[in-house]
Design a protein around this motif. Structure first.
Motif, short mmCIF file in Angstrom:
data_model
loop_
_atom_site.label_atom_id
_atom_site.label_comp_id
_atom_site.label_asym_id
_atom_site.label_seq_id
_atom_site.Cartn_x
_atom_site.Cartn_y
_atom_site.Cartn_z
N MET A 51 0.85 -1.19 0.00
CA MET A 51 0.00 0.00 0.00
C MET A 51 0.88 1.24 0.00
SD MET A 51 -2.91 1.18 2.79
CE MET A 51 -3.91 -0.28 2.55
N SER A 52 0.53 2.24 -0.81
CA SER A 52 1.31 3.47 -0.90
C SER A 52 1.15 4.29 0.38
CB SER A 52 0.82 4.30 -2.09
OG SER A 52 -0.49 4.77 -1.85
N GLY A 89 -2.20 5.81 0.51
CA GLY A 89 -3.20 4.81 0.86
C GLY A 89 -3.18 4.48 2.34
N GLU A 90 -1.98 4.40 2.91
CA GLU A 90 -1.86 4.11 4.34
C GLU A 90 -2.47 5.23 5.17
OE1 GLU A 90 2.22 3.42 5.10
OE2 GLU A 90 2.24 1.41 4.19
N ALA A 131 -4.79 7.37 4.22
CA ALA A 131 -6.24 7.33 4.04
C ALA A 131 -6.86 6.24 4.90
CB ALA A 131 -6.58 7.09 2.57
N ALA A 132 -6.22 5.09 4.96
CA ALA A 132 -6.75 3.99 5.77
C ALA A 132 -6.74 4.35 7.25
CB ALA A 132 -5.94 2.72 5.52
N LEU A 165 -11.96 4.95 0.82
CA LEU A 165 -10.73 4.18 0.65
C LEU A 165 -10.28 4.12 -0.80
CD1 LEU A 165 -11.42 1.25 3.14
CD2 LEU A 165 -9.88 3.20 3.46
N THR A 166 -11.20 4.39 -1.72
CA THR A 166 -10.85 4.46 -3.13
C THR A 166 -10.46 5.87 -3.55
OG1 THR A 166 -12.41 2.67 -3.62
CG2 THR A 166 -11.71 4.04 -5.47
N THR A 167 -11.16 6.87 -3.02
CA THR A 167 -10.99 8.25 -3.46
C THR A 167 -9.87 8.98 -2.74
OG1 THR A 167 -13.36 8.33 -3.95
CG2 THR A 167 -12.20 10.44 -3.76
N TRP A 168 -9.76 8.80 -1.43
CA TRP A 168 -8.79 9.59 -0.66
C TRP A 168 -7.34 9.34 -1.06
CZ3 TRP A 168 -11.06 9.14 5.02
CH2 TRP A 168 -12.28 9.82 5.06
N PRO A 169 -6.93 8.09 -1.34
CA PRO A 169 -5.53 7.92 -1.76
C PRO A 169 -5.20 8.67 -3.05
CG PRO A 169 -6.48 5.82 -1.10
CD PRO A 169 -7.61 6.80 -1.18
N ARG A 170 -6.20 8.87 -3.90
CA ARG A 170 -5.98 9.55 -5.18
C ARG A 170 -6.11 11.07 -5.04
NH1 ARG A 170 -10.43 7.88 -8.11
NH2 ARG A 170 -11.48 9.83 -7.50
#
Length: 427
Positions: free
Chosen positions: A1-2, A5-6, A8-9, A49-54
């Motif tokens: 996980m980038s 991504g981390e 955001a999680a 979890l899909t939108t926030w990492p981007r």
């Protein structure tokens, strides 16, 4: 996980832990449809979890989640499948946006309950909700436990608990039970179920050492906050005392499990013991019989007295547990009573009490642990080993499973009859 991504999680996990109950309440407020509120909030978390990492974590994650879930609700309400439901259409047509709805709900909180989760517990204790499901509902909707964990605490099948919760949510929706914080005058009648939920939160956290330590701390905070809010409710102060005294001797997360009699009192928190004893004094009412939580807190005070260099007063424990099961014959209390009688009087007397318990005992881990100890004291090694093994299989805590597995091995050897694993609180 980038890295994005981390992060955001982590933010999503924190929002779920700290704001889940509040968000569900805001989403359910127009119609009382808890199932829809939970479903749309779950979809909002999935989208996060899909939108926030981007796109990056928003400045107000809870507000973002609320808006996404509300928009999803509006889509569903206006779909062909829902158009015939007049009450839902009226909720949409009322024009309450997320900000206005939050403000309106806050304005109904005339007494400004200092913890939002506590306010929602009082909401879920509404008299129109069936009494036997109020506490499980609070544990799931406000405090975030899943149905399987709640079922273990109540010693019922997981499927039965799930169905009970689903039926309760549908009744709230169909009966349009108002999702409104009660005024101060209505709180005492709802208090018993709120206290049960806070106690259940603490009890369940025993099974999750690690994150469970954080949950236990939150439960103790809620208990103390409730007692201070209501001021003169003895059982509220007694619950604050119970959780504080128990916390004083809580083991560090991740360490090996030790039963109460194997613990070194020198490692217990003297400050928390003094605080808990002060709360217990505030719960005392001359001329008034003690309630359930006052008796349970007094039991913990007897154990904590070892920190001042004394031994365990087994006669006092027998007296307190006998009084406890007379006024609150819960499964957990009756198992603990049998364990103490078996230790202080005779193993046979303790086993006789265990055998009188209802069939739900077979799903209750402390029953098998207590039975294993008493059988070992009678020299029935194989039977004791079987009971310990059953207790280990029912425990969600790896450290407790390891401990009980070792006891099962010892029961077949020369070291049977060591001290009993401390009976767990029951939710």
């Amino acid at each position: 996980m980038s890295g994005a991504g981390e992060r955001a999680a982590r933010v999503a996990e924190r929002a779920a832990r700290e704001s889940y109950g509040r968000l569900v309440a805001l989403l359910a407020a127009p119609t009382g449809d808890l199932e829809l509120a939970e479903d749309t909030l779950a979809q909002a978390f999935e989208r996060a979890l899909t939108t926030w990492p981007r796109d990056g974590v928003p400045d107000n994650p809870e507000g973002w989640l609320l808006t996404v879930a509300r928009n999803r609700q509006r889509d569903l309400w206006k779909s062909a499948a829902h158009r015939r439901n007049r009450s839902l259409e009226e909720a949409v047509d009322a024009g309450l946006g997320a900000v206005e709805l939050a403000r309106a709900l806050d304005e109904l909180d005339q007494d400004r309950i200092p913890d939002r989760r506590l306010a929602l517990l009082f909401v879920c204790a509404h008299p129109a909700i069936a009494a036997d499901v109020r506490t499980p509902l609070m544990l799931q909707v406000v405090l975030g436990f899943d149905a399987a964990g709640i079922a273990r605490a109540f010693a019922v099948p997981a499927g039965a608990m799930s169905q009970r919760l689903v039926r309760a949510k549908r009744r709230i929706r169909d009966a349009r039970v108002p999702f409104v914080v009660p005024g101060r005058q209505a709180m005492p009648e709802r208090l018993p179920w709120v206290l049960e939920a806070v106690y259940g939160c603490y009890a369940l956290s025993f099974q999750e050492r690690g994150e469970g330590a954080s949950l236990a701390g939150e439960a103790r905070h809620l208990a103390v906050t409730t007692a201070r809010l209501l001021g003169d409710e003895p059982e509220a102060w007694a619950l604050a005392a119970l959780l504080t005294l128990t916390s004083a001797r809580a083991a560090a997360p991740g360490g090996p499990y030790l039963p109460l009699q194997d613990q070194d009192p020198g490692t217990w928190d003297r400050g928390l013991i003094a605080e808990g004893e002060a709360y217990l004094r505030r719960a005392e009412r001359p001329g008034r019989a003690p309630g359930r939580f006052q008796l349970e807190a007094a039991i913990q005070a007897v154990h904590c007295a070892r920190a001042r260099g004394g031994g365990t007063d087994w006669d006092a424990l027998c007296t307190l547990y006998t009084a406890l099961v007379a006024i609150a014959p819960s499964l957990g209390g009756r198992v603990a009573h049998a364990a103490v009688i078996g230790r202080a009087r005779s193993p046979r007397a303790g086993l006789a009490l265990l055998e009188d318990l209802p069939v739900e005992r077979e799903r209750f881990q402390p029953y098998h642990a207590a039975r294993g100890d008493l059988l070992a004291r009678l020299g029935r090694g194989e039977d004791a080993a079987d009971a310990y093994s059953r207790a280990a299989a029912l425990s969600p805590d790896p450290a407790v499973r390891t401990f009980l597995g070792r006891r099962a091995e010892e029961a077949r050897g020369p070291r049977a009859g060591d001290p009993l694993p401390e009976p767990r609180p029951e939710g």
